[in-house]
Every structure is written in C-alpha cells, then in structure tokens.
Design a protein around this motif. Structure first.
Motif, PDB file in Angstrom:
ATOM      1  N   GLN A   4       0.819  -1.203   0.000  1.00  0.00           N
ATOM      2  CA  GLN A   4       0.000   0.000   0.000  1.00  0.00           C
ATOM      3  C   GLN A   4       0.855   1.256   0.000  1.00  0.00           C
ATOM      4  O   GLN A   4       0.431   2.285  -0.496  1.00  0.00           O
ATOM      5  CB  GLN A   4      -0.913   0.026   1.210  1.00  0.00           C
ATOM      6  CG  GLN A   4      -2.173  -0.773   1.036  1.00  0.00           C
ATOM      7  CD  GLN A   4      -3.101  -0.555   2.211  1.00  0.00           C
ATOM      8  OE1 GLN A   4      -2.667  -0.591   3.357  1.00  0.00           O
ATOM      9  NE2 GLN A   4      -4.358  -0.325   1.926  1.00  0.00           N
ATOM     10  N   ARG A   7       4.454   3.788  -4.416  1.00  0.00           N
ATOM     11  CA  ARG A   7       3.885   4.856  -5.236  1.00  0.00           C
ATOM     12  C   ARG A   7       4.548   4.886  -6.596  1.00  0.00           C
ATOM     13  O   ARG A   7       5.716   4.561  -6.749  1.00  0.00           O
ATOM     14  CB  ARG A   7       4.072   6.227  -4.570  1.00  0.00           C
ATOM     15  CG  ARG A   7       3.244   6.429  -3.315  1.00  0.00           C
ATOM     16  CD  ARG A   7       1.759   6.454  -3.647  1.00  0.00           C
ATOM     17  NE  ARG A   7       0.926   6.691  -2.488  1.00  0.00           N
ATOM     18  CZ  ARG A   7       0.354   5.747  -1.760  1.00  0.00           C
ATOM     19  NH1 ARG A   7       0.541   4.489  -2.046  1.00  0.00           N
ATOM     20  NH2 ARG A   7      -0.419   6.052  -0.745  1.00  0.00           N
ATOM     21  N   ARG A  20       0.561   7.989  -7.813  1.00  0.00           N
ATOM     22  CA  ARG A  20      -0.511   6.995  -7.684  1.00  0.00           C
ATOM     23  C   ARG A  20      -0.032   5.763  -6.930  1.00  0.00           C
ATOM     24  O   ARG A  20       1.099   5.330  -7.095  1.00  0.00           O
ATOM     25  CB  ARG A  20      -0.998   6.532  -9.051  1.00  0.00           C
ATOM     26  CG  ARG A  20      -1.746   7.561  -9.831  1.00  0.00           C
ATOM     27  CD  ARG A  20      -2.264   6.957 -11.126  1.00  0.00           C
ATOM     28  NE  ARG A  20      -2.935   7.959 -11.923  1.00  0.00           N
ATOM     29  CZ  ARG A  20      -4.253   8.119 -11.939  1.00  0.00           C
ATOM     30  NH1 ARG A  20      -5.010   7.319 -11.234  1.00  0.00           N
ATOM     31  NH2 ARG A  20      -4.790   9.054 -12.680  1.00  0.00           N
ATOM     32  N   ALA A  21      -0.943   5.179  -6.183  1.00  0.00           N
ATOM     33  CA  ALA A  21      -0.708   3.870  -5.579  1.00  0.00           C
ATOM     34  C   ALA A  21      -0.972   2.822  -6.657  1.00  0.00           C
ATOM     35  O   ALA A  21      -1.787   3.053  -7.560  1.00  0.00           O
ATOM     36  CB  ALA A  21      -1.631   3.658  -4.390  1.00  0.00           C
ATOM     37  N   GLY A  23      -2.613   0.262  -8.829  1.00  0.00           N
ATOM     38  CA  GLY A  23      -4.002  -0.148  -9.001  1.00  0.00           C
ATOM     39  C   GLY A  23      -5.033   0.899  -8.626  1.00  0.00           C
ATOM     40  O   GLY A  23      -6.230   0.643  -8.735  1.00  0.00           O
ATOM     41  N   ALA A  24      -4.606   2.076  -8.195  1.00  0.00           N
ATOM     42  CA  ALA A  24      -5.550   3.115  -7.773  1.00  0.00           C
ATOM     43  C   ALA A  24      -6.164   3.814  -8.980  1.00  0.00           C
ATOM     44  O   ALA A  24      -5.508   4.023  -9.996  1.00  0.00           O
ATOM     45  CB  ALA A  24      -4.846   4.142  -6.886  1.00  0.00           C
ATOM     46  N   SER A  25      -7.417   4.201  -8.852  1.00  0.00           N
ATOM     47  CA  SER A  25      -8.075   4.927  -9.937  1.00  0.00           C
ATOM     48  C   SER A  25      -7.860   6.434  -9.805  1.00  0.00           C
ATOM     49  O   SER A  25      -7.945   7.156 -10.788  1.00  0.00           O
ATOM     50  CB  SER A  25      -9.567   4.617  -9.948  1.00  0.00           C
ATOM     51  OG  SER A  25     -10.152   4.997  -8.716  1.00  0.00           O
ATOM     52  N   ARG A  26      -7.580   6.907  -8.589  1.00  0.00           N
ATOM     53  CA  ARG A  26      -7.345   8.329  -8.354  1.00  0.00           C
ATOM     54  C   ARG A  26      -5.911   8.558  -7.904  1.00  0.00           C
ATOM     55  O   ARG A  26      -5.299   7.707  -7.271  1.00  0.00           O
ATOM     56  CB  ARG A  26      -8.296   8.842  -7.267  1.00  0.00           C
ATOM     57  CG  ARG A  26      -9.738   8.834  -7.713  1.00  0.00           C
ATOM     58  CD  ARG A  26     -10.682   9.298  -6.634  1.00  0.00           C
ATOM     59  NE  ARG A  26     -10.187  10.483  -5.944  1.00  0.00           N
ATOM     60  CZ  ARG A  26     -10.621  10.889  -4.765  1.00  0.00           C
ATOM     61  NH1 ARG A  26     -11.561  10.208  -4.144  1.00  0.00           N
ATOM     62  NH2 ARG A  26     -10.144  11.974  -4.205  1.00  0.00           N
ATOM     63  N   SER A  28      -2.883  10.160  -5.679  1.00  0.00           N
ATOM     64  CA  SER A  28      -2.635  10.603  -4.304  1.00  0.00           C
ATOM     65  C   SER A  28      -2.249  12.073  -4.295  1.00  0.00           C
ATOM     66  O   SER A  28      -2.506  12.789  -3.331  1.00  0.00           O
ATOM     67  CB  SER A  28      -1.492   9.802  -3.675  1.00  0.00           C
ATOM     68  OG  SER A  28      -1.742   8.439  -3.709  1.00  0.00           O
TER      69      SER A  28
END
Length: 81
Positions: A4, A7, A20-21, A23-26, A28
């Motif tokens: 988690q 980045r 972004r992390a 698999g994140a869609s938004r 950070s």
C-alpha cells in the motif's frame, strides 16, 4: 509484490505529473513537475512506513525506482569491507 505504501510517478494526460498507488483509480497527489511528484511520492511512502517509488517516463516505461526507508531494498549497496 506491491504494498500500500508503494507509489508510482506517472504523467497526467492533461499535463503535469500524478503520484498513484498501484491499481488506484485516483491520484494521491498532482504536481506541475516530475521532480515535485517524486519528492511528494517519497514523502507519502515514508509516512506510510517505507516502500518503493517508481518514476515513469512520459511514454509510461519505468525510468527509475527508489526504496524509501525502512522499506526492503531489493538491491542494497554492497558492504565495502
């Protein structure tokens, strides 16, 4: 294996750079320059207990990666004894 706290610094299609992390869609964070995004990604990873920061080129390929302590560096420096 991604954590988690890992980045990625990636280009934003509308301009600038996103943090972004995996698999994140938004994002950070969003910055104007890649250097600012790299610094912010290192800060986020450090606050989360360490991890990997991967910096991508404009074409999406990984340009560089960095381990933020106390992460597990897959290529630690050699001991010069």
């Amino acid at each position: 294996m991604s954590k988690q706290s890992d980045r990625h610094v990636v280009p934003n299609p509308s301009g600038g750079w996103d943090v972004r992390a995996p698999g994140a869609s938004r994002a950070s964070a969003h910055t104007d320059t890649q250097a600012q995004a790299r610094d912010r990604a290192r800060q986020i990873a450090g606050n989360a207990g360490g991890g990997e920061v991967r910096i991508h080129r404009r074409d999406g390929r990984i340009r560089d990666s960095d381990t933020v302590a106390p992460g597990n560096d897959p290529n630690p420096p050699r001991d010069k004894r």
